[in-house]
Design an enzyme around this catalytic site. Structure first.
Site, PDB file in Angstrom:
ATOM      1  N   GLU A   1       0.819  -1.222   0.000  1.00  0.00           N
ATOM      2  CA  GLU A   1       0.000   0.000   0.000  1.00  0.00           C
ATOM      3  C   GLU A   1       0.850   1.268   0.000  1.00  0.00           C
ATOM      4  O   GLU A   1       0.591   2.204   0.750  1.00  0.00           O
ATOM      5  CB  GLU A   1      -0.957  -0.005   1.206  1.00  0.00           C
ATOM      6  CG  GLU A   1      -1.925  -1.161   1.186  1.00  0.00           C
ATOM      7  CD  GLU A   1      -2.994  -1.100   2.280  1.00  0.00           C
ATOM      8  OE1 GLU A   1      -2.704  -0.591   3.372  1.00  0.00           O
ATOM      9  OE2 GLU A   1      -4.118  -1.564   2.011  1.00  0.00           O
TER      10      GLU A   1
ATOM     11  N   ASP B   1      -8.387  -9.003   4.122  1.00  0.00           N
ATOM     12  CA  ASP B   1      -8.200  -7.890   5.048  1.00  0.00           C
ATOM     13  C   ASP B   1      -9.271  -7.809   6.134  1.00  0.00           C
ATOM     14  O   ASP B   1     -10.201  -7.015   6.005  1.00  0.00           O
ATOM     15  CB  ASP B   1      -8.177  -6.571   4.259  1.00  0.00           C
ATOM     16  CG  ASP B   1      -7.663  -5.419   5.089  1.00  0.00           C
ATOM     17  OD1 ASP B   1      -7.168  -5.680   6.189  1.00  0.00           O
ATOM     18  OD2 ASP B   1      -7.749  -4.267   4.635  1.00  0.00           O
TER      19      ASP B   1
ATOM     20  N   GLU C   1     -12.548  -1.993  12.222  1.00  0.00           N
ATOM     21  CA  GLU C   1     -12.508  -1.280  10.947  1.00  0.00           C
ATOM     22  C   GLU C   1     -13.632  -1.724  10.016  1.00  0.00           C
ATOM     23  O   GLU C   1     -14.253  -0.908   9.346  1.00  0.00           O
ATOM     24  CB  GLU C   1     -11.149  -1.523  10.270  1.00  0.00           C
ATOM     25  CG  GLU C   1     -11.095  -0.964   8.854  1.00  0.00           C
ATOM     26  CD  GLU C   1      -9.769  -1.195   8.144  1.00  0.00           C
ATOM     27  OE1 GLU C   1      -8.846  -1.757   8.759  1.00  0.00           O
ATOM     28  OE2 GLU C   1      -9.665  -0.816   6.964  1.00  0.00           O
TER      29      GLU C   1
HETATM   30  O1  GCW Z   1      -6.916  -2.901   6.842  1.00  0.00           O
HETATM   31  C1  GCW Z   1      -6.199  -2.095   5.971  1.00  0.00           C
HETATM   32  C2  GCW Z   1      -6.511  -0.721   6.397  1.00  0.00           C
HETATM   33  C3  GCW Z   1      -5.351   0.243   6.426  1.00  0.00           C
HETATM   34  C4  GCW Z   1      -4.172  -0.446   7.090  1.00  0.00           C
HETATM   35  C5  GCW Z   1      -3.801  -1.672   6.283  1.00  0.00           C
HETATM   36  C6  GCW Z   1      -2.707  -2.482   6.947  1.00  0.00           C
HETATM   37  C7  GCW Z   1      -2.485   0.466   8.515  1.00  0.00           C
HETATM   38  O2  GCW Z   1      -7.550  -0.227   5.607  1.00  0.00           O
HETATM   39  O3  GCW Z   1      -5.762   1.379   7.119  1.00  0.00           O
HETATM   40  O4  GCW Z   1      -3.074   0.403   7.258  1.00  0.00           O
HETATM   41  O5  GCW Z   1      -4.896  -2.527   6.148  1.00  0.00           O
HETATM   42  O6  GCW Z   1      -3.040  -3.374   7.695  1.00  0.00           O
HETATM   43  O7  GCW Z   1      -1.541  -2.225   6.710  1.00  0.00           O
END
Ligand code: GCW
Length: 652
Positions: A253, A326, A354
């Site tokens: 990312e 995720d 989240e």
């Molecule tokens: O879950 C996703 C999130 C990001 C997060 C990323 C990760 C810290 O949307 O906000 O960043 O994964 O776990 O690296």
């Protein structure tokens, strides 16, 4: 007149003291003594006992033979002996005893032996240097201007459930996290946590040698880069002699990593591990990687990490999210856990919600984590990490019931075999009351709450159909131009006139192949694939016949509706709890449950009305029909950042 005034004051103060704000978490014993001041972890154990223990004499004894942090508690004839190999073990034994006392359980004739499953039980805070918390729904960072009284509660709460490590900053790490100024702050926090047996760790930005050190490269094989890291690590250990090590998000990312310099994850991790080794520090290297070009995000951790299996230094642990995508309400486990055979691994759970209604929804996560452990043997892992849900809100977690997830994380990191029921039971008795009229119904609510959330958000294997950005609420249609495909719901749900779901069988992206043979066969075949992950692995025709006898479309509708009905039931159960809970917490939880029931309707209506534009089938007669309208819902957006909790959900 005066008497009436005094009476009023007295009445007010009674009501005020009856009200609780949640700031004491599950540690609600009142002090019975003022302790003498003693130092060190053993000192903390003694202090906790002196302050809160109401029973007979207790002896704390160091004893060889027990594994580190483990303890025994034996009581005979009114005398209790807590024995442990190290001081932290004594402290955990003391908290065990206090827990029994607080729950009103027998504290005599004890014969207890406890040994933690993992040496490392660690929280990951996603806190930024400016005080925001990524995916934080409970206010700002507690580490920004640490308040000693709050830090003490934080430390006690962690130690009371055996958490012994904390990563102070976000994995999306700013280079300045390693500046001398920030290291001084980390030192101050480490000094406050050390007496509770908690070590601090830091997330690092892989490009720090460039962005903080002014070097031309951060190539992990470059001698100058290695020297920079050595100096930095020496500086850290001078300040924090028991510093735990680094957590690294690399080449993920947009974060920098060794691949930017033509090197592998192993090159990067091993370089840092080499620098930390003389100090006994470790590297937790995350496997959360995915590139926009790949055909299936779920395949990528295996694709990138399997070729490196066995190449990591022995003080590196690969930190893997529980699922391959995720932190979704339900995912199958990440196949990397069973594929990697020669590399130490740890699981990363997300305590902060989240993808589970932020700090507005009551979703108890122990059942989700226990589900993971029914696939991945606890003994195959080295450690357990949890992304914290903690902020500077008075009640720490935004929702009183979100505290239970912090608690559950610690208890499961100590012993992954404890049942969700037991954890909920313990937590309710300590946090609210031992009155069975509350404990029994609310335990059931907690245990059922995760499946309810799956039902009203993403049943039958659906995933990642959240609103873009903040991830609160449904947006299965979200697909703005220019956004990478794997950040949009249509990439995951693939709705069309034939059906719904992502074909991850050997006819699709072959993700099912990454699982051990037995599971591969189960998942790869639509007729044997468990229905709770059906659209995860298959593109399911709308008229596919489900085990219930219903068509897939009808089943989908019913699942969503079940979720709505379950949340309404949770609210009704809570409404009846008023006699057993102080007013403040009762009202706060009730308000959140009201939001949750409305959000559940929002999820059901948005998803069903949207998917109906593909299925062209009616909503079954025998369920409640959507009360909203799709066009309106598609126009509705909550404008918040990823650092905030929405004040309420759908409100049109
Ligand atoms: O879950 C996703 C999130 C990001 C997060 C990323 C990760 C810290 O949307 O906000 O960043 O994964 O776990 O690296």
């Amino acid at each position: 007149m005066m008497a009436a005034f005094l009476l009023l004051i007295a009445g007010w103060s009674v009501a005020a003291t009856n009200d609780e704000d949640g700031s004491r978490l599950w540690l609600r014993l009142d002090a019975v003594n003022t302790p003498s001041s003693v130092t060190g972890v053993k000192g903390t154990a003694m202090t906790e006992l002196q302050t809160y223990w109401q029973g007979g004499p207790v002896v704390l004894k160091r004893q060889k033979g027990l594994p580190m942090d483990g303890y025994t508690i034996t009581s005979t004839g009114g005398k209790t002996v807590i024995a442990a190999a190290n001081d932290a073990g004594l402290l955990y034994g003391v908290y065990h005893l206090l827990r029994l006392q607080q729950m009103g359980q027998p504290c005599t004739n004890l014969s207890i032996r406890e040994v933690p499953a993992y040496d490392l039980r660690i929280l990951n805070h996603w806190d930024n240097p400016n005080g925001t918390v990524e995916r934080g729904f409970a206010g700002r960072s507690i580490f920004l201007n640490p308040d000693p009284a709050r830090m003490k509660i934080y430390a006690r709460a962690n130690a009371s459930v055996g958490i012994n490590g904390t990563v102070l900053n976000n994995v999306n790490a700013k280079p300045e996290a390693l500046s001398t100024d920030h290291l001084q702050k980390a030192k101050a926090i480490a000094d406050q946590l050390r007496p509770y047996g908690i070590r601090v760790y830091l997330s690092i930005n892989f490009a720090s040698p460039i962005r903080l050190g002014g070097l031309k490269t951060a190539d992990p094989l470059d001698a100058e880069v290695i020297r920079w890291w050595k100096d930095k690590v020496n500086e850290i250990y001078k300040l924090i002699p028991d510093f735990g090590g680094f957590l690294v998000k690399a080449n993920s990312e947009g974060e920098p990593g060794p691949q930017d310099f033509g090197r592998t994850h192993a090159d990067g991790a091993n370089m840092l591990a080499g620098v930390l080794r003389p100090h006994k520090g470790i590297v937790m290297w995350r496997a959360f990687v995915y590139k926009p070009q790949s055909s299936d995000r779920a395949n990528q951790a295996c694709e990138e990490f399997m070729p490196l299996d066995g190449q990591f230094a022995d003080n590196v642990i690969i930190q893997i999210k529980n699922g391959p995508v995720d932190f979704q309400p339900r995912e199958p486990y990440s196949p990397l856990f069973t594929a990697m055979q020669k590399t130490p691994m740890m699981v990363e759970f997300q305590i902060t919600q989240e993808y589970l209604g932020a700090a507005n929804h009551l979703v108890f996560l122990a059942p989700m984590w226990r589900e993971f452990f029914s696939f991945v043997k606890p003994a195959s892992l080295k450690a357990m990490a949890g992304v914290a849900n903690i902020g500077d809100d008075t009640n720490w977690c935004g929702h009183h019931f979100a505290q239970a997830n912090w608690y559950a994380f610690g208890r499961l990191a100590w012993n992954p075999a404890i049942t969700s029921e037991q954890i909920a039971d313990e937590w309710l008795r300590q946090t609210f009351t031992g009155d069975e009229r509350l404990v029994n119904p609310m335990k059931q609510v907690m245990v059922d709450s995760r499946e309810a959330a799956v039902n009203y958000m993403m049943p039958l294997g659906l995933h990642h159909i959240f609103a873009g950005g903040h991830h609160y609420g449904p947006e299965p249609w979200y697909n703005p131009p220019g956004v990478r495909a794997d950040w949009t719901p249509p990439y995951y749900h693939r709705a069309d006139s034939i059906g719904l779901g992502f074909d991850r069988t050997t006819k699709g992206t072959a993700n099912a192949r990454q699982y051990p043979d037995e599971l591969f066969r189960l998942y790869n075949n639509i007729s044997t694939c468990p229905e709770n992950v059906l659209t995860w692995f298959h593109h399911v025709p709308w008229d596919y016949r489900m085990k219930s006898g219903r068509t897939f479309w009808d089943e989908l509708c019913h699942k969503y509706d079940d979720g709505v009905r379950q949340t309404r039931h949770f609210l009704a159960v809570w409404d009846a709890m008023k006699p057993y809970v102080d007013n403040r917490r009762f009202d706060e939880v009730q308000r959140k449950l009201r939001i949750q029931t409305r959000d559940a309707e929002w999820w059901r209506d948005a998803c069903l009305l949207y998917f109906q534009t593909f299925s062209h089938r009616p909503i079954p007669q025998d369920m409640e029909h959507p009360v909203h309208n799709l066009d309106e819902m598609m126009k509705f957006r909550i404008n918040i950042t990823m650092y905030e909790n929405p004040v309420c959900g759908y409100n049109k």
